[in-house]
Scaffold this motif. Structure first.
Motif, PDB file in Angstrom:
ATOM      1  N   ASP A   1      -0.449  -3.101 -10.535  1.00 37.98           N
ATOM      2  CA  ASP A   1      -0.161  -1.696 -10.869  1.00 37.98           C
ATOM      3  C   ASP A   1       1.296  -1.337 -10.545  1.00 37.98           C
ATOM      4  O   ASP A   1       1.985  -0.692 -11.329  1.00 37.98           O
ATOM      5  CB  ASP A   1      -1.090  -0.753 -10.086  1.00 37.98           C
ATOM      6  N   VAL A   2       1.729  -1.763  -9.355  1.00 33.41           N
ATOM      7  CA  VAL A   2       3.104  -1.430  -8.940  1.00 33.41           C
ATOM      8  C   VAL A   2       4.118  -2.149  -9.844  1.00 33.41           C
ATOM      9  O   VAL A   2       5.146  -1.577 -10.229  1.00 33.41           O
ATOM     10  CB  VAL A   2       3.318  -1.789  -7.444  1.00 33.41           C
TER      11      VAL A   2
ATOM     12  N   ILE B   1      -1.141   4.334  -1.212  1.00 33.05           N
ATOM     13  CA  ILE B   1      -2.519   4.160  -0.748  1.00 33.05           C
ATOM     14  C   ILE B   1      -2.498   4.261   0.772  1.00 33.05           C
ATOM     15  O   ILE B   1      -1.596   3.700   1.410  1.00 33.05           O
ATOM     16  CB  ILE B   1      -3.029   2.743  -1.141  1.00 33.05           C
TER      17      ILE B   1
ATOM     18  N   ALA C   1       2.378   1.970  -3.270  1.00 32.50           N
ATOM     19  CA  ALA C   1       1.386   2.494  -4.211  1.00 32.50           C
ATOM     20  C   ALA C   1       0.788   3.815  -3.733  1.00 32.50           C
ATOM     21  O   ALA C   1      -0.111   4.350  -4.366  1.00 32.50           O
ATOM     22  CB  ALA C   1       0.278   1.459  -4.403  1.00 32.50           C
TER      23      ALA C   1
ATOM     24  N   LYS D   1      -4.687  -6.340  -7.487  1.00 35.59           N
ATOM     25  CA  LYS D   1      -4.734  -5.239  -8.465  1.00 35.59           C
ATOM     26  C   LYS D   1      -3.613  -4.231  -8.197  1.00 35.59           C
ATOM     27  O   LYS D   1      -2.930  -3.768  -9.112  1.00 35.59           O
ATOM     28  CB  LYS D   1      -6.099  -4.550  -8.412  1.00 35.59           C
ATOM     29  N   THR D   2      -3.433  -3.912  -6.916  1.00 36.03           N
ATOM     30  CA  THR D   2      -2.391  -2.947  -6.572  1.00 36.03           C
ATOM     31  C   THR D   2      -1.008  -3.506  -6.899  1.00 36.03           C
ATOM     32  O   THR D   2      -0.129  -2.791  -7.398  1.00 36.03           O
ATOM     33  CB  THR D   2      -2.494  -2.582  -5.071  1.00 36.03           C
TER      34      THR D   2
ATOM     35  N   ALA E   1       0.841  -1.205   0.000  1.00 35.95           N
ATOM     36  CA  ALA E   1       0.000   0.000   0.000  1.00 35.95           C
ATOM     37  C   ALA E   1       0.872   1.249   0.000  1.00 35.95           C
ATOM     38  O   ALA E   1       0.630   2.205  -0.754  1.00 35.95           O
ATOM     39  CB  ALA E   1      -0.914  -0.008   1.222  1.00 35.95           C
TER      40      ALA E   1
ATOM     41  N   PHE F   1      -7.959  -2.786   0.574  1.00 36.77           N
ATOM     42  CA  PHE F   1      -7.801  -2.469  -0.849  1.00 36.77           C
ATOM     43  C   PHE F   1      -7.509  -3.783  -1.577  1.00 36.77           C
ATOM     44  O   PHE F   1      -7.232  -4.801  -0.935  1.00 36.77           O
ATOM     45  CB  PHE F   1      -6.664  -1.458  -1.063  1.00 36.77           C
TER      46      PHE F   1
END
Ligand SMILES: Nc1ncnc2c1ncn2[C@@H]1O[C@H](COP(=O)(O)OP(=O)(O)O)[C@@H](O)[C@H]1O
Ligand SMILES: Cc1ncsc1CCOP(=O)(O)O
Length: 251
Positions: A148-149, A126, A124, A144-145, A121, A140
């Motif tokens: 993305d990273v 978040i 990212a 998906k995160t 997190a 979260f």
């Protein structure tokens, strides 16, 4: 089989790591046939980078001198085409750690980033509550995160937890199982990071090696947990099982 690859290659792993887990990581690497070397001084980075096969940057007990050495060692490893793994331990606990990791990510290309969900997190950016350096409440989407990273930093992201997720931004593997006992000792995640570094040094198919390594680690930990009542015995038996497994794949 990833442990077989590590055994065959016998990679020399340069660990720039925290003082809590250095001994555990060194023993875990030896158990699977890799050779650990812990070295931190800026002046020796050039020599060490020539004789090692991969580099681990673990910021668990980060301090000024180590920051400079880590950036230099990472850049040297990049220039020599040697894998570099990042373990951003406790990145969320201080602004200093966050700024250092984001600077490091600009300056060094990582083969893989290994972290828990709270650290993901933070990577990212978040908002997420960690529990000290341990993962806190996760609200979260971890996969998906992670994807993305991975895409953002052109790397493989390995997130540990009740379910582990390994992704290069396109492929995603989910690995359930393991044992909660892994969260009751210090260094289980950090040892996994050291083993990831050895896997990166030993295989051409790094993504699938990291997936298999995470599966093996959960399996080995489950065997150790079933063998032991106490956490002291569990920590020792984790090393035993790593060695048994690495030797078993040889025969
Ligand atoms: N609730 C859980 N159940 C089973 N295995 C877990 C659980 N939480 C973490 N693990 C395992 O413990 C190991 C270390 O992960 P983790 O505790 O997330 O790392 P860190 O020490 O970096 O916080 C990994 O192999 C992970 O799969
Ligand atoms: C307790 C502690 N404090 C700074 S680094 C460290 C070790 C963390 O190891 P792990 O996250 O693998 O349990």
């Amino acid at each position: 089989m990833v442990l077989k690859e590590i055994r065959n290659q016998k990679p020399i792993i340069h660990c720039m790591t925290n003082y809590v887990v250095a001994n555990f990581q060194a023993n875990g690497l030896l158990a699977v046939g890799a050779s650990p070397i812990m070295a931190e001084h800026f002046e020796e980075m050039a020599d060490v980078s020539k004789i090692t096969d991969a580099l681990l940057l673990n910021i668990g007990t980060i301090r000024d001198s180590l920051c400079h050495s880590m950036i230099f060692a990472g850049q040297l490893a990049n220039s020599l085409n040697k894998p570099v793994v990042l373990d951003p331990v406790g990145i969320g606990v201080s602004t200093f750690r966050q700024e250092f990791i984001h600077a490091l990510l600009q300056k060094v290309q990582f083969t893989a980033i290994r972290c828990n969900a709270s650290e993901l997190a933070s990577l990212a950016q978040i908002d997420c509550v960690s529990h000290g350096i341990d993962a806190g409440v996760i609200d979260f989407s971890v996969p998906k995160t992670a994807m993305d990273v991975a895409l953002k930093y052109n790397t493989i992201v390995c997130v540990s937890g009740e379910t582990d997720y390994i992704t290069n931004g396109y492929l995603l593997s989910e690995i359930p199982g393991g044992t909660k006992k892994l969260t009751e000792i210090t260094g289980a995640g950090c040892l996994l990071g050291a083993l990831c570094t050895a896997a990166c040094a030993s295989s051409k198919d790094v993504f699938h090696s990291l997936v298999h390594l995470h599966e093996e680690y959960k399996n080995i930990a489950t065997i150790a947990a079933n063998n032991c009542e106490g956490i002291g015995d569990f920590q020792a038996d984790l090393l035993n099982q790593l060695k048994y497994k690495a030797n078993e794949v040889l025969s």
